[in-house]
Motif scaffolding. Structure first.
Motif, PDB file in Angstrom:
ATOM      1  N   VAL A  24       0.720  -1.228  -0.023  1.00 39.84           N
ATOM      2  CA  VAL A  24      -0.097   0.067   0.077  1.00 39.84           C
ATOM      3  C   VAL A  24       0.825   1.180  -0.148  1.00 39.84           C
ATOM      4  O   VAL A  24       1.752   1.359   1.067  1.00 39.84           O
ATOM      5  CB  VAL A  24      -0.830   0.067   1.167  1.00 39.84           C
ATOM      6  N   PRO A  25       0.665   2.087  -0.998  1.00 38.56           N
ATOM      7  CA  PRO A  25       1.542   3.350  -1.068  1.00 38.56           C
ATOM      8  C   PRO A  25       1.413   4.000   0.114  1.00 38.56           C
ATOM      9  O   PRO A  25       0.204   4.181   0.648  1.00 38.56           O
ATOM     10  CB  PRO A  25       1.017   3.998  -2.298  1.00 38.56           C
ATOM     11  N   LEU A  26       2.367   4.828   0.733  1.00 41.68           N
ATOM     12  CA  LEU A  26       2.332   5.679   1.749  1.00 41.68           C
ATOM     13  C   LEU A  26       0.867   6.656   1.584  1.00 41.68           C
ATOM     14  O   LEU A  26       0.494   6.782   3.031  1.00 41.68           O
ATOM     15  CB  LEU A  26       3.542   6.291   2.065  1.00 41.68           C
ATOM     16  N   GLU A  27       1.023   7.348   0.722  1.00 46.84           N
ATOM     17  CA  GLU A  27      -0.048   8.491   0.466  1.00 46.84           C
ATOM     18  C   GLU A  27      -1.353   7.794   0.682  1.00 46.84           C
ATOM     19  O   GLU A  27      -2.242   8.549   1.332  1.00 46.84           O
ATOM     20  CB  GLU A  27       0.264   9.042  -0.943  1.00 46.84           C
ATOM     21  N   ALA A  28      -1.591   6.529   0.081  1.00 46.63           N
ATOM     22  CA  ALA A  28      -2.800   5.936   0.084  1.00 46.63           C
ATOM     23  C   ALA A  28      -3.133   5.644   1.638  1.00 46.63           C
ATOM     24  O   ALA A  28      -4.253   5.601   2.270  1.00 46.63           O
ATOM     25  CB  ALA A  28      -3.139   4.926  -0.848  1.00 46.63           C
ATOM     26  N   LEU A  29      -2.180   5.087   2.208  1.00 51.43           N
ATOM     27  CA  LEU A  29      -2.291   4.506   3.631  1.00 51.43           C
ATOM     28  C   LEU A  29      -2.559   5.790   4.542  1.00 51.43           C
ATOM     29  O   LEU A  29      -3.480   5.903   5.628  1.00 51.43           O
ATOM     30  CB  LEU A  29      -0.950   3.933   4.116  1.00 51.43           C
ATOM     31  N   GLU A  30      -1.885   6.976   4.271  1.00 54.22           N
ATOM     32  CA  GLU A  30      -2.034   8.091   5.101  1.00 54.22           C
ATOM     33  C   GLU A  30      -3.601   8.678   4.794  1.00 54.22           C
ATOM     34  O   GLU A  30      -4.200   9.089   5.884  1.00 54.22           O
ATOM     35  CB  GLU A  30      -0.977   9.293   4.852  1.00 54.22           C
ATOM     36  N   SER A  31      -3.998   8.631   3.590  1.00 55.89           N
ATOM     37  CA  SER A  31      -5.326   9.237   3.195  1.00 55.89           C
ATOM     38  C   SER A  31      -6.326   8.100   3.974  1.00 55.89           C
ATOM     39  O   SER A  31      -7.331   8.506   4.603  1.00 55.89           O
ATOM     40  CB  SER A  31      -5.745   8.737   1.712  1.00 55.89           C
ATOM     41  N   GLN A  32      -6.072   6.832   4.068  1.00 57.77           N
ATOM     42  CA  GLN A  32      -7.008   6.031   4.946  1.00 57.77           C
ATOM     43  C   GLN A  32      -7.041   6.306   6.456  1.00 57.77           C
ATOM     44  O   GLN A  32      -8.036   6.292   6.723  1.00 57.77           O
ATOM     45  CB  GLN A  32      -6.638   4.505   4.491  1.00 57.77           C
ATOM     46  N   VAL A  33      -5.823   6.718   6.553  1.00 55.08           N
ATOM     47  CA  VAL A  33      -5.893   6.752   8.197  1.00 55.08           C
ATOM     48  C   VAL A  33      -6.584   8.151   8.548  1.00 55.08           C
ATOM     49  O   VAL A  33      -7.177   8.369   9.540  1.00 55.08           O
ATOM     50  CB  VAL A  33      -4.419   6.942   8.673  1.00 55.08           C
TER      51      VAL A  33
END
Length: 64
Positions: A24-33
């Motif tokens: 999971v790309p960090l940008e996508a993970l941060e968005s989910q968080v």
């Protein structure tokens, strides 16, 4: 909760989850968080929100 404080909590949750979901790309993970944190907006006691967010996303991400 202050915006800066919540930002640092988001970063901590992302860092804790990232090793378990390397695909999971960090940008996508941060968005989910961030989305998960928003679900807790309006809750007066926010001390445990990072824990709830991490547990919820860990279950979701490891299932997929």
């Amino acid at each position: 909760m202050a915006v800066v404080d919540e930002q640092s909590q988001v970063e901590v949750v992302v860092k804790r989850l990232a090793p378990d979901v390397p695909d999971v790309p960090l940008e996508a993970l941060e968005s989910q968080v961030r989305d998960c944190f928003r679900a807790w907006d309006g809750v007066p006691v926010r001390d445990f929100v990072p824990i709830f967010v991490e547990r919820q996303l860990r279950k979701q991400l490891l299932r997929s």
